[in-house]
Scaffold this motif. Sequence first.
Motif, PDB file in Angstrom:
ATOM      1  N   ARG A   1       3.824   1.725  -1.493  1.00 47.41           N
ATOM      2  CA  ARG A   1       4.311   2.008  -2.845  1.00 47.41           C
ATOM      3  C   ARG A   1       3.197   2.585  -3.711  1.00 47.41           C
ATOM      4  O   ARG A   1       3.405   3.492  -4.509  1.00 47.41           O
ATOM      5  CB  ARG A   1       4.851   0.729  -3.481  1.00 47.41           C
ATOM      6  CG  ARG A   1       5.426   0.944  -4.874  1.00 47.41           C
ATOM      7  CD  ARG A   1       5.834  -0.369  -5.501  1.00 47.41           C
ATOM      8  NE  ARG A   1       4.725  -1.288  -5.529  1.00 47.41           N
ATOM      9  CZ  ARG A   1       4.844  -2.611  -5.541  1.00 47.41           C
ATOM     10  NH1 ARG A   1       6.028  -3.166  -5.525  1.00 47.41           N
ATOM     11  NH2 ARG A   1       3.784  -3.379  -5.569  1.00 47.41           N
ATOM     12  N   GLU A   2       1.993   2.053  -3.510  1.00 49.18           N
ATOM     13  CA  GLU A   2       0.849   2.539  -4.269  1.00 49.18           C
ATOM     14  C   GLU A   2       0.571   4.007  -3.942  1.00 49.18           C
ATOM     15  O   GLU A   2       0.166   4.783  -4.796  1.00 49.18           O
ATOM     16  CB  GLU A   2      -0.374   1.681  -3.921  1.00 49.18           C
ATOM     17  CG  GLU A   2      -1.529   1.787  -4.860  1.00 49.18           C
ATOM     18  CD  GLU A   2      -2.646   0.808  -4.467  1.00 49.18           C
ATOM     19  OE1 GLU A   2      -2.897  -0.112  -5.227  1.00 49.18           O
ATOM     20  OE2 GLU A   2      -3.242   0.973  -3.381  1.00 49.18           O
TER      21      GLU A   2
ATOM     22  N   ALA B   1       0.832  -1.208   0.000  1.00 45.32           N
ATOM     23  CA  ALA B   1       0.000   0.000   0.000  1.00 45.32           C
ATOM     24  C   ALA B   1       0.871   1.263   0.000  1.00 45.32           C
ATOM     25  O   ALA B   1       0.494   2.291  -0.567  1.00 45.32           O
ATOM     26  CB  ALA B   1      -0.939   0.000   1.208  1.00 45.32           C
TER      27      ALA B   1
ATOM     28  N   PRO C   1       8.363  -2.066  -0.460  1.00 46.45           N
ATOM     29  CA  PRO C   1       8.405  -3.508  -0.168  1.00 46.45           C
ATOM     30  C   PRO C   1       9.680  -4.178  -0.683  1.00 46.45           C
ATOM     31  O   PRO C   1      10.260  -5.030  -0.006  1.00 46.45           O
ATOM     32  CB  PRO C   1       7.175  -4.060  -0.898  1.00 46.45           C
ATOM     33  CG  PRO C   1       6.252  -2.901  -1.021  1.00 46.45           C
ATOM     34  CD  PRO C   1       7.116  -1.686  -1.156  1.00 46.45           C
TER      35      PRO C   1
END
Lengths: 266, 470
Positions: free
Chosen positions: B368-369, B366, B378
């Motif tokens: 990185r998003e 989440a 991650p």
Amino acid sequence: MSQPPESPKVSLFVTCVVDQFYPEIGESTVRVLRRLGVDVDFPSAQTCCGQPAFNSGFWSEAIPLARGFLKTFAGDRYIVAPSGSCASMVRVFYEELLHDEPDLLEKARAVAPRVFEFSEFVVDVLGVTDLSSFVGQTGDTSDRNVTYHEGCHLRRELGVTTQPTALIEGLPGVQLTEMEQVDVCCGFGGTFAVKFSDISTAMLQDKIEYVQATGADTVVSCDATCLMQIGGGLELNGVDVRPVHLAQLIDERIGIESGISRAQPR
Amino acid sequence: MRPDTKNFKRGAAKALGNERIQANLLGLYNGFDRARLAAADGTPDWELMREQARAIKAHTIDNLDYYLELAASNVEKAGGTVFFAKDADAAAGYVTDLALARGVKLVIKGKSMVSEEMSLNERLTDAGIEPVETDLGEYIIQLAGETPYHIIAPAIHKSREEVTDLFEAKLNSPRYEEITELAAEARRQLRDKFIRADMGITGANFIVAETGTVALVTNEGNGRMCTSMPRIHVAITGMEKIIPSMDDLGIFLRLLIRSATGQRISSYVTTVTGPRHADDEDGPDEFHLVIVDNGRSRLLADPELRESLYCIRCGACLNACPVYRKVGGHAYGWVYPGPIGAIVTPVMTNLADAKDLPFASSLCGACREACPVKINIPRMLLHLRKEVTEGRKYPTERNRSVLEALAMRLWRLSLSSPAALSIANSVARVLQKPLLRKGRIRWLPPPLSGWTPSRTFPAFVRPFRQRWRG
Ligand code: SF4
């Protein structure tokens, strides 16, 4: 992907978790794919892609398993897994794991484009979203209220966001209700679930609450490990919501053969 | 700030047991995180901007030596002084010595996470100088004698009632019921400080190399007071905050502000180039820019972790992180919590002590998003995990647990061939028998014991491979 060939050839990558704990998910995956006209085989040398060791920092233990995987799945068949996480291990994370193993890396890069998660394969490769025409006489026709839990690796590593819900919505008699925080992790995370059990549990409690709030009788996921987490929590909390894999949900509706065990994963 | 990274689990348990903190943390999801998504949605070419910002950062960080020199020479050209601090101690020493040499008695501070790395308030106080935080959240934290809980919302863990109590105890103020009244009280308290201060210390959201300009983003206007009222302005920043040119500033402001609070623009964006010039109406007589390394070179030198220096400290990854939203900021034990903290803290402090941090993640992605510069957190967590168990880069010895290593080896051997797996399956099915209740496992021994208090576990069954008939 371009046009699918006449009878697509698939090697099932069943994943170690499904093999050992949820074989019925593997069986459903095979039945559904065959019903959709796919030629499915099971390379029996397969064991595990190595993800648990890789995620825990034990890359030297993961590499031999990756080597085994790449040998087992050499060739040109599609590789389909009933798991977004295991598919992403091979498709995305082998690139990291095998960074310093040029020979294996080359093999991994050759394998990666053939690897698909189940729903992704059905929608993107087979081009099937509306399953209603496959629903047979023996299928379950009862009305179902389901909610879908989005697996993290499925969404964020593979970019599979719409395929599973499209398939669910195409099933007659199945009503899909979206839960709050649908894209938030259930707290599984492999060894994270036991190493940081308090945190994992707190995340799980939220998930259970959001599942319950939908009023659904079934929670669907594309990953057996999410179902292990959510289902295990539902059972311990005495919540009467059935955890099923998407392949199982479809399998039940299609109803190809009767008398085959359809034990639910919990 | 002295790192206390060994006690992650204890800190996490503390936050998990506090209902009000849990409610406030949930608010981050419904508040900042949803606001960020809405802002991104409403911004044409958002994805393109992220890509572009990432490319600019990659270029700048790859050529950091060049841009740092360029920035320094332009700050000096504008009449400012630049100090490169090898570590937090050198940075704090420089600022404290400067304050002493100029006879500074009172310092007003804008929000600066780097000053937390330096324990600057402590250092100034020890030297007989009074530092006053002027960002409302930081002001509350300073009164409470705590450390920030979140990089953009330092007092997010405090309720209105707690702040009322705090103001009553520390400021003798009436028991205010409204947040606006509390803010007004802080403003009254701070006004006098703004007027009397001899030195203003701020952070810098960006340093524009081409012009030697420091850019500051605030919502309260306190940053602008700190940069313009006292006779000396010191800006402190990490060396990764450089961007090449003014043209680049626009895209970074758009990304930073939307990602931080969901606003399209913050109430104030301040740019400062050197001290007051002859034709300026106001501004400080002296301007100093302190550029801090403090372990960032180690991140720079590591090809796997270098992208952590692309961070613009927007806090979006914290808000998006389901683990941060459970354990809060203090558990991480140093200045930077959450996903980005789990990367930079172990390297900037000590991986052996902070070894829990990279593992305290479900790797859900989440962060990185959410990240406006698409930092692949991650992936870096995975590399740090490898460093903990197998690596030699940061700790001098490995930090793996012998038991876990043994378990991993056994696990891997059991998967080394289908025959081995069949044996393991048969053994497991015998061993699990005493644990089975209605086909489910309700108790597991260590190291899996953490599973069963909140979940049942499935039983090993006759595996798929034995059921397969082709
Ligand atoms: S890592 Fe990305 S999301 Fe997190 S604070 Fe830095 S820029 Fe923001």
